[in-house]
Design an enzyme around this catalytic site. Structure first.
Site, short mmCIF file in Angstrom:
data_model
loop_
_atom_site.label_atom_id
_atom_site.label_comp_id
_atom_site.label_asym_id
_atom_site.label_seq_id
_atom_site.Cartn_x
_atom_site.Cartn_y
_atom_site.Cartn_z
N HIS A 57 46.83 56.67 25.08
CA HIS A 57 45.64 56.29 25.49
C HIS A 57 45.11 56.69 26.72
CE1 HIS A 57 45.89 54.23 21.89
NE2 HIS A 57 46.61 53.19 22.33
N HIS A 219 44.66 54.40 17.45
CA HIS A 219 46.13 54.68 17.13
C HIS A 219 46.29 55.64 16.06
CE1 HIS A 219 46.26 50.61 19.01
NE2 HIS A 219 47.23 51.17 19.58
#
Length: 333
Positions: A57, A219
């Site tokens: 991320h 995700h």
């Protein structure tokens, strides 16, 4: 799969070595277990902020370690929660005697592991509080997470709570501000193309060339629906109409508008989308008082974006504008 890597099993470790070497003035990398602290930590008498989660991320969370934001970040493997021992050691390393706030995105593994680490820390005499970020309005009945996910609002919360800690607020006050940010922020994302996790070698979902996914997670989770590709104005309206109705936001509200790239979207498209979003909000009488545009919380190389809207008040504006010096966000220092 084409990626600039050596071995899928060592991607995170090698990347962390690179970050630590490139930004040794800001960060210290710790091993066995792995976590990152700000240079000079712990800061005596200051509430410490610790966050973390799976890697992939970037720049979240390691990129926000530094003055005015996080005191420590705890990275797991790609899209995998960090372990309680990592979180515990990071918490102990940055405790300056004023307590520690854990900022946790609402994913089952993150929540459970941060809770366990907090219990262990408290057993050793540390004072720990937590806020769980759950700003994603896309989640309805999801099998991917327990309740709404923590997404783009995490960045804004870490900045505002970090500024509150930097000005000397105590743990209860910093925690209350973090909870208030979470209550006033909403996000939703979309994708044109999925990401590929290095160890899997396969996209997390498939889209035809004329399709887009609405309501994706960070995700690589598929969204709430697949639609035909539409112009930017229409995509923005799909996302913002859901966000605005959820809080709800109303005419006269002051807001921070955050248009975030998911890792594979060029800035020219993000700024185009920001322009569409600002016009949409103007049409609703909603004022955009502060802005953030760029890749700040990503899903590897996913092509897409998310929009986050935070309802502002005078204190939030003051804290957002306060100085910050991290790898990914710098202002006033």
């Amino acid at each position: 799969m084409k990626k600039i890597i050596n071995d899928p099993a060592t991607v995170v470790d090698e990347a962390l070595d690179g970050v630590a070497a490139a930004h040794a003035d800001l960060l210290t990398l710790h091993r066995n277990p792995t976590y990152v602290t700000r240079a000079g930590a712990p800061i005596a008498g200051k509430v410490a902020l610790v966050s973390g989660g799976g890697s992939g991320h970037e720049p979240l969370h390691v990129g926000y370690v530094g003055e005015g934001m996080l005191d420590a970040a705890v990275p797991g493997a790609v899209f995998t929660s960090p372990t309680p021992d990592q979180i515990l050691d990071a918490t102990k390393a940055v405790d300056g005697g004023a307590g520690v706030l854990h900022i946790v995105k609402n994913y089952t593994g993150d929540v459970l592991n941060f809770e366990m680490a907090a219990e262990l820390a408290e057993a050793e005499g540390l004072r720990v509080s937590a806020v769980v970020v759950d700003d994603d309005v896309a989640v309805q009945d999801s099998t991917w997470t327990a309740g709404r996910r923590g997404v783009g609002g995490t960045v804004l919360l870490e900045k505002i709570a970090g500024a509150a800690a930097a000005r000397g607020d105590d743990l209860d006050a910093v925690t209350a501000i973090a909870q208030r940010v979470n209550s006033q922020v909403r996000s939703m994302g979309m994708a044109l193309r999925a990401c590929t996790v290095p160890h899997s070698g396969e996209p997390s979902f498939n889209l035809a060339e004329d399709e887009m996914e609405i309501g994706i997670g960070i995700h690589g989770e598929p969204g709430r629906e697949t639609r035909k590709l539409a112009p930017a104005d229409e995509i923005v309206e799909i996302l913002l109409s859901t966000i605005v109705e959820d809080l709800p936001f109303a005419s006269g509200d002051r807001t921070l508008l955050f248009v975030n790239g998911m890792g594979g979207t060029p800035e020219v498209e993000l700024y185009l989308a920001y322009n569409s979003a600002r016009k949409y909000l103007h049409g609703k009488g909603i004022e955009v008082e502060r802005s953030l545009v760029g890749n700040y919380i990503t899903a590897l190389e996913m092509q897409g974006m998310s929009i986050t809207l935070l309802k502002l008040d005078d204190e939030f504006v003051e804290l957002w504008d306060a100085p910050v010096h991290t790898v990914a966000l710098r202002r006033g220092l």
